[in-house]
Design a protein around this motif. Sequence first.
Motif, mmCIF file in Angstrom:
data_model
loop_
_atom_site.group_PDB
_atom_site.id
_atom_site.type_symbol
_atom_site.label_atom_id
_atom_site.label_comp_id
_atom_site.label_asym_id
_atom_site.label_seq_id
_atom_site.Cartn_x
_atom_site.Cartn_y
_atom_site.Cartn_z
ATOM 1 N N ASP A 18 1.313 16.762 -12.519
ATOM 2 C CA ASP A 18 1.779 18.114 -12.763
ATOM 3 C C ASP A 18 2.128 18.778 -11.438
ATOM 4 O O ASP A 18 1.914 19.951 -11.227
ATOM 5 C CB ASP A 18 0.739 18.934 -13.526
ATOM 6 N N THR A 19 2.693 18.000 -10.535
ATOM 7 C CA THR A 19 2.968 18.423 -9.172
ATOM 8 C C THR A 19 4.007 19.525 -9.117
ATOM 9 O O THR A 19 5.111 19.374 -9.620
ATOM 10 C CB THR A 19 3.478 17.224 -8.351
ATOM 11 N N PRO A 20 3.680 20.645 -8.484
ATOM 12 C CA PRO A 20 4.687 21.689 -8.270
ATOM 13 C C PRO A 20 5.535 21.336 -7.062
ATOM 14 O O PRO A 20 5.052 20.686 -6.138
ATOM 15 C CB PRO A 20 3.835 22.923 -7.986
ATOM 16 N N ASN A 21 6.778 21.760 -7.041
ATOM 17 C CA ASN A 21 7.639 21.462 -5.903
ATOM 18 C C ASN A 21 7.665 22.562 -4.853
ATOM 19 O O ASN A 21 7.451 22.302 -3.703
ATOM 20 C CB ASN A 21 9.065 21.148 -6.371
ATOM 21 N N PRO A 22 7.933 23.810 -5.236
ATOM 22 C CA PRO A 22 8.080 24.824 -4.198
ATOM 23 C C PRO A 22 6.743 25.347 -3.708
ATOM 24 O O PRO A 22 5.743 25.278 -4.375
ATOM 25 C CB PRO A 22 8.883 25.926 -4.891
ATOM 26 N N GLY A 23 6.761 25.913 -2.516
ATOM 27 C CA GLY A 23 5.612 26.610 -1.987
ATOM 28 C C GLY A 23 4.402 25.743 -1.756
ATOM 29 O O GLY A 23 3.385 25.910 -2.384
ATOM 30 N N ALA A 24 4.484 24.819 -0.851
ATOM 31 C CA ALA A 24 3.356 23.939 -0.610
ATOM 32 C C ALA A 24 3.110 23.832 0.872
ATOM 33 O O ALA A 24 4.017 23.938 1.673
ATOM 34 C CB ALA A 24 3.637 22.559 -1.193
ATOM 35 N N VAL A 25 1.848 23.634 1.205
ATOM 36 C CA VAL A 25 1.480 23.389 2.596
ATOM 37 C C VAL A 25 0.822 22.025 2.646
ATOM 38 O O VAL A 25 0.004 21.704 1.809
ATOM 39 C CB VAL A 25 0.545 24.489 3.155
ATOM 40 N N GLU A 26 1.235 21.211 3.614
ATOM 41 C CA GLU A 26 0.684 19.863 3.720
ATOM 42 C C GLU A 26 -0.545 19.871 4.596
ATOM 43 O O GLU A 26 -0.648 20.621 5.556
ATOM 44 C CB GLU A 26 1.727 18.912 4.313
ATOM 45 N N GLU A 27 -1.471 18.999 4.223
ATOM 46 C CA GLU A 27 -2.653 18.800 5.056
ATOM 47 C C GLU A 27 -2.209 18.093 6.319
ATOM 48 O O GLU A 27 -1.395 17.192 6.281
ATOM 49 C CB GLU A 27 -3.657 17.944 4.297
ATOM 50 N N THR A 87 0.851 -1.179 0.000
ATOM 51 C CA THR A 87 0.000 0.000 0.000
ATOM 52 C C THR A 87 0.887 1.229 0.000
ATOM 53 O O THR A 87 1.718 1.397 0.891
ATOM 54 C CB THR A 87 -0.910 0.020 1.242
ATOM 55 N N ILE A 88 0.716 2.071 -1.000
ATOM 56 C CA ILE A 88 1.453 3.317 -1.096
ATOM 57 C C ILE A 88 0.551 4.411 -0.547
ATOM 58 O O ILE A 88 -0.548 4.630 -1.052
ATOM 59 C CB ILE A 88 1.859 3.620 -2.549
ATOM 60 N N THR A 89 1.002 5.090 0.516
ATOM 61 C CA THR A 89 0.211 6.136 1.131
ATOM 62 C C THR A 89 0.567 7.481 0.515
ATOM 63 O O THR A 89 1.742 7.837 0.424
ATOM 64 C CB THR A 89 0.444 6.180 2.656
ATOM 65 N N ILE A 90 -0.455 8.212 0.094
ATOM 66 C CA ILE A 90 -0.280 9.519 -0.531
ATOM 67 C C ILE A 90 -0.751 10.585 0.444
ATOM 68 O O ILE A 90 -1.855 10.503 0.977
ATOM 69 C CB ILE A 90 -1.105 9.621 -1.839
ATOM 70 N N LYS A 91 0.088 11.592 0.686
ATOM 71 C CA LYS A 91 -0.279 12.697 1.559
ATOM 72 C C LYS A 91 -0.644 13.890 0.690
ATOM 73 O O LYS A 91 0.085 14.242 -0.225
ATOM 74 C CB LYS A 91 0.880 13.052 2.488
ATOM 75 N N LYS A 92 -1.779 14.505 0.987
ATOM 76 C CA LYS A 92 -2.235 15.656 0.209
ATOM 77 C C LYS A 92 -1.537 16.924 0.686
ATOM 78 O O LYS A 92 -1.269 17.077 1.876
ATOM 79 C CB LYS A 92 -3.742 15.833 0.348
ATOM 80 N N TYR A 93 -1.242 17.836 -0.258
ATOM 81 C CA TYR A 93 -0.706 19.148 0.099
ATOM 82 C C TYR A 93 -1.194 20.179 -0.906
ATOM 83 O O TYR A 93 -1.568 19.858 -2.023
ATOM 84 C CB TYR A 93 0.825 19.136 0.200
ATOM 85 N N GLN A 94 -1.205 21.431 -0.467
ATOM 86 C CA GLN A 94 -1.699 22.520 -1.301
ATOM 87 C C GLN A 94 -0.540 23.407 -1.726
ATOM 88 O O GLN A 94 0.311 23.768 -0.920
ATOM 89 C CB GLN A 94 -2.727 23.346 -0.532
ATOM 90 N N ASN A 95 -0.521 23.785 -3.000
ATOM 91 C CA ASN A 95 0.480 24.715 -3.506
ATOM 92 C C ASN A 95 0.138 26.117 -3.012
ATOM 93 O O ASN A 95 -0.959 26.613 -3.235
ATOM 94 C CB ASN A 95 0.512 24.684 -5.034
ATOM 95 N N THR A 96 1.069 26.752 -2.329
ATOM 96 C CA THR A 96 0.865 28.104 -1.818
ATOM 97 C C THR A 96 1.831 29.106 -2.446
ATOM 98 O O THR A 96 1.946 30.229 -1.983
ATOM 99 C CB THR A 96 1.024 28.136 -0.286
ATOM 100 N N ASN A 97 2.503 28.693 -3.509
ATOM 101 C CA ASN A 97 3.449 29.575 -4.186
ATOM 102 C C ASN A 97 2.700 30.374 -5.252
ATOM 103 O O ASN A 97 2.310 29.849 -6.285
ATOM 104 C CB ASN A 97 4.577 28.754 -4.808
ATOM 105 N N GLU A 98 2.493 31.668 -4.998
ATOM 106 C CA GLU A 98 1.742 32.521 -5.916
ATOM 107 C C GLU A 98 2.430 32.689 -7.267
ATOM 108 O O GLU A 98 1.785 33.055 -8.247
ATOM 109 C CB GLU A 98 1.493 33.883 -5.269
#
Length: 167
Positions: free
Chosen positions: A156-165, A3-14
């Motif tokens: 299309d995952t961005p790398n910088p500027g992210a906040v994790e749930e 089982t591969i667990t995926i953690k959600k995060y939000q891009n906060t880099n304007e």
Amino acid sequence: MGTITIKKYQNTNEKLTKCYGKWYGKVLHRGTMGTDELANHIMKHGSVYTDDVVLGVTRKLMHCIAEQLAEGYKVKLDGIGTLYLGASSTGADSSEDFDISKNITRIGVKFLADQSKNSIYTARVMRQSNTLTTKIGLEGGYLVDGSASGNGGGNDTPNPGAVEEEP
């Protein structure tokens, strides 16, 4: 397989306007397994070899890989991938001005995963062979999740500027 667990995060880099505010996923790692732990794990798979024999072979493999890389070879582990050395350098104005001690800034080991159709490490096989789970949180010590089958879309995952749930 697992089982591969995926953690959600939000891009906060304007600055990443196409991605700003969107939610993405990344693999949640449970930890790092060292050589000793891996040797013990291999032994538990019904191997006729004890963990000390597996560990000895693994350590010999590690030393031999380092030796071959230092000799200028790429080392291909069939079905896993290829290890090779890469260098970073600063530019010189001319060939005569290039000095290894000044212009080479880093030498490091790189890895290219085997993507042949026989490899169990391709993106397609990893998705088909494993269950994907989104980490939402813990209830009573057990993971509450949203499981998904092993197929899906692009990345299309961005790398910088992210906040994790928060889990």
